[in-house]
Design a protein around this motif. Sequence first.
Motif, short mmCIF file in Angstrom:
data_model
loop_
_atom_site.label_atom_id
_atom_site.label_comp_id
_atom_site.label_asym_id
_atom_site.label_seq_id
_atom_site.Cartn_x
_atom_site.Cartn_y
_atom_site.Cartn_z
N LEU A 3 0.82 -1.21 0.00
CA LEU A 3 0.00 0.00 0.00
C LEU A 3 0.86 1.26 0.00
N THR A 4 1.97 1.20 0.70
CA THR A 4 2.88 2.36 0.71
C THR A 4 3.45 2.62 -0.67
N ILE A 5 3.85 1.54 -1.37
CA ILE A 5 4.42 1.69 -2.73
C ILE A 5 3.37 2.28 -3.67
N LEU B 197 2.80 5.93 -2.95
CA LEU B 197 3.87 6.80 -3.40
C LEU B 197 3.89 6.97 -4.91
N ARG B 198 3.41 5.99 -5.64
CA ARG B 198 3.42 6.05 -7.11
C ARG B 198 2.22 6.82 -7.68
N LEU B 199 1.21 7.02 -6.89
CA LEU B 199 0.07 7.77 -7.37
C LEU B 199 0.35 9.25 -7.33
N ASP B 200 -0.16 9.96 -8.33
CA ASP B 200 0.04 11.41 -8.40
C ASP B 200 -1.26 12.10 -7.99
N PHE B 201 -1.22 12.71 -6.82
CA PHE B 201 -2.39 13.39 -6.30
C PHE B 201 -2.30 14.92 -6.46
N SER B 202 -1.32 15.39 -7.28
CA SER B 202 -1.16 16.84 -7.44
C SER B 202 -2.29 17.41 -8.30
N ILE B 203 -2.61 18.66 -8.09
CA ILE B 203 -3.69 19.35 -8.82
C ILE B 203 -3.05 20.23 -9.89
#
Length: 445
Positions: free
Chosen positions: A427-429, A432-438
């Motif tokens: 779940l941590t990996i 970290l790989r998901l991009d949650f930036s706007i």
Amino acid sequence: MRFSTLLLAFISLTCFSEIKAKIVNKNVERVLDISSQLVKTSIKISAEDTTGKPIKEYVLILNEPNLSHISIKDGSKNKVQAREANEGLQYVITFESSSAHQIILVETVSAKNIMPYPEEIKQHEIQFVKYIGLVHLYSNYETYSQKTIVKLGTTNILSHTQDKPFSVASDKLIFGPYESIKPLSKQELVIHYENQTPFMTVQKLERTIEISHWGNIAIKESIQLAHTGAKLTGSFSRYDFQKDGRSSQSAIKSYKTILPASASAVYYRDTNGNISTSNMNALNDLIDLELRPRFPLFGGWKTQYTIGYNVPSYEYLYSNGKKFQLKMHLIDHIYDNMAINKAAIKIVLPEGTDNIQLTTPYTINRQQNELVHTYLDTVGRPVISFSKINLVESHIADFTLNYTFSRVSLLQEPFLVSCFIYIIFVLTIVFLRLDFSIALHSHRE
């Protein structure tokens, strides 16, 4: 003439065969210890059949209320078979050896038979008690000779039964010897004397034994303790209590509890938290733990506390493949001359335990098995529950618990921990790989 002689011989043989056995108590020696809150009795009975026939059975009557413990042995101090009859008031003793003369050794312990008299006292007053019993052994059989020695633990005797012959020797009363006592004789024995020993009663003991196959056994005891002696009347003065150490002698200031020599991580707390007023002394074969409550206990006062510790499982748990056997004390020593109204014991076994068989040194009230869930459990841990009322120090004996357990089940907890860590890692990996930036886009007007 010859016929009449044969007829007379036949009648004589018939009459002789119809002679019934007549058992008598040739001699009875009683020792009665009432120096504490318990009544401890030791009886030696020399029984004899006056017809010369072997004594096969002997009926023992115990006219002792609130009987907690009884032990019956023969002259060689070997236990004899005894079965209860008439609601436990009578014990039928069966002898293995055929003899017209038998020695019977009886030891009993009873609680709540010594009553404070008066029932209420002030802080500086002495506690007096009254004991009511029987001068003679209550028996179905005639007693040729009997002697009773009463141990009081004090020379301050206000009054006692004046059944001659009797004598007073220091802190003892000696009654008898008495001759030709009829069966079922009930001569009352009343003694009014000083007894400054604390009347400590465990109203309820909750003992939990948790077994771990990782090398540890955790023991926890929750104790509700009460002073059941003469109740304190009037106000309590701590100044007078600390000033005169001789006053309030019947109050409970401290007492000693015995723990196994291998006990570790010992804790002692009440509803307010840890109690620091304790002193632990490690000896070769035991740990002497002196407990001191937050406040002294006077008559009618109560307290509640919890004590716990750990012991290594290899001292009590034995194994042979998948078969395991646990041998431990059903109850432990809480204080000298202890009296427990009710004890509730729970044994928590590892998850996956099967084929559970419990053997106890005396009768208990067994409850239905249940399951309890703790950390990293799936189906739950089996819990063996049972209770017993009216216990004393003589009930400190080992129970035996047999069960089966697969050692592969020990891998369950490490496997679950590993899976949990692996899931967290994955779940941590992913996180970290998901991009949650706007993303911000500028628009021209």
